[in-house]
Design a protein around this motif. Structure first.
Motif, mmCIF file in Angstrom:
data_model
loop_
_atom_site.group_PDB
_atom_site.id
_atom_site.type_symbol
_atom_site.label_atom_id
_atom_site.label_comp_id
_atom_site.label_asym_id
_atom_site.label_seq_id
_atom_site.Cartn_x
_atom_site.Cartn_y
_atom_site.Cartn_z
ATOM 1 N N TRP A 128 -0.109 -1.807 -4.930
ATOM 2 C CA TRP A 128 0.908 -2.257 -5.878
ATOM 3 C C TRP A 128 1.234 -3.720 -5.598
ATOM 4 C CZ3 TRP A 128 3.783 0.927 -9.359
ATOM 5 C CH2 TRP A 128 3.449 2.286 -9.322
ATOM 6 N N ARG A 149 0.585 -2.068 -10.730
ATOM 7 C CA ARG A 149 -0.249 -1.170 -9.932
ATOM 8 C C ARG A 149 -1.713 -1.496 -10.201
ATOM 9 N NH1 ARG A 149 0.652 5.342 -10.068
ATOM 10 N NH2 ARG A 149 -0.272 5.749 -8.033
ATOM 11 N N SER A 194 4.973 7.172 -4.609
ATOM 12 C CA SER A 194 4.932 6.217 -5.714
ATOM 13 C C SER A 194 6.174 6.248 -6.609
ATOM 14 C CB SER A 194 3.662 6.387 -6.546
ATOM 15 O OG SER A 194 3.616 7.643 -7.157
ATOM 16 N N LEU A 197 5.525 -0.594 3.981
ATOM 17 C CA LEU A 197 4.420 -0.464 3.028
ATOM 18 C C LEU A 197 3.803 -1.811 2.649
ATOM 19 C CD1 LEU A 197 6.102 2.119 0.625
ATOM 20 C CD2 LEU A 197 4.512 2.602 2.506
ATOM 21 N N GLU A 241 -7.484 0.490 -7.466
ATOM 22 C CA GLU A 241 -7.001 1.156 -6.253
ATOM 23 C C GLU A 241 -5.546 1.569 -6.487
ATOM 24 O OE1 GLU A 241 -7.781 -0.717 -2.474
ATOM 25 O OE2 GLU A 241 -9.367 -1.924 -3.386
ATOM 26 N N THR A 260 0.870 -1.167 0.000
ATOM 27 C CA THR A 260 0.000 0.000 0.000
ATOM 28 C C THR A 260 0.909 1.219 0.000
ATOM 29 O OG1 THR A 260 -1.692 -1.188 1.234
ATOM 30 C CG2 THR A 260 -1.853 1.208 1.203
ATOM 31 N N VAL A 261 0.873 1.984 -1.096
ATOM 32 C CA VAL A 261 1.832 3.072 -1.305
ATOM 33 C C VAL A 261 1.093 4.400 -1.468
ATOM 34 C CG1 VAL A 261 3.724 3.897 -2.756
ATOM 35 C CG2 VAL A 261 3.342 1.432 -2.497
ATOM 36 N N PRO A 262 1.331 5.352 -0.573
ATOM 37 C CA PRO A 262 0.736 6.681 -0.764
ATOM 38 C C PRO A 262 1.217 7.292 -2.087
ATOM 39 C CG PRO A 262 1.674 6.470 1.439
ATOM 40 C CD PRO A 262 2.118 5.261 0.654
ATOM 41 N N GLU A 263 0.349 8.015 -2.748
ATOM 42 C CA GLU A 263 0.688 8.625 -4.037
ATOM 43 C C GLU A 263 1.981 9.428 -3.962
ATOM 44 O OE1 GLU A 263 0.707 9.383 -7.924
ATOM 45 O OE2 GLU A 263 -0.783 8.093 -6.973
ATOM 46 N N ASN A 271 -3.322 3.060 -5.009
ATOM 47 C CA ASN A 271 -2.347 2.957 -3.924
ATOM 48 C C ASN A 271 -1.904 1.516 -3.669
ATOM 49 O OD1 ASN A 271 -2.425 5.699 -3.539
ATOM 50 N ND2 ASN A 271 -3.813 5.616 -1.796
#
Length: 95
Positions: free
Chosen positions: A49, A41, A14, A78, A45, A8-11, A47
């Motif tokens: 990956w 990705r 990225s 993450l 969603e 789960t990666v915040p924009e 966020n």
């Protein structure tokens, strides 16, 4: 054997995540038993990956994880903590 590690990666992170993903796959590629890998990705969603890799067997994958620990470490916070190794049960190639 298929390995799927989800993140789960915040924009805002990225671009750095993609660079680190390349480094992990490059490190995996140098390991025995590595067949191929990709960084993907979610289209639904953005966020979410996935770092997906294919191996000759689970032992190769587990040894590669040990060898790649230092390059994977920055992304551990993450990671979605869930099993990542899957054995093939049925394969079907496209036409």
């Amino acid at each position: 054997m298929l390995a799927v590690i989800r993140y789960t990666v915040p924009e805002s992170q990225s671009q750095d995540f993609v660079k680190q993903g390349h480094t992990i796959l490059d490190t995996f590629a140098d390991q025995p038993g590595y067949l191929r890998g990709r960084l993907a990705r979610s289209v639904d969603e953005p966020n979410l990956w996935a770092l997906v890799s294919e191996w000759e067997g689970a032992g190769f994958y587990r040894r590669a994880l040990s060898a790649s620990r230092m390059v994977m470490y920055p992304l551990m916070i993450l990671m979605v903590h869930e099993p990542s190794a899957y054995e093939d049960v049925y394969l079907r190639d496209g036409a």
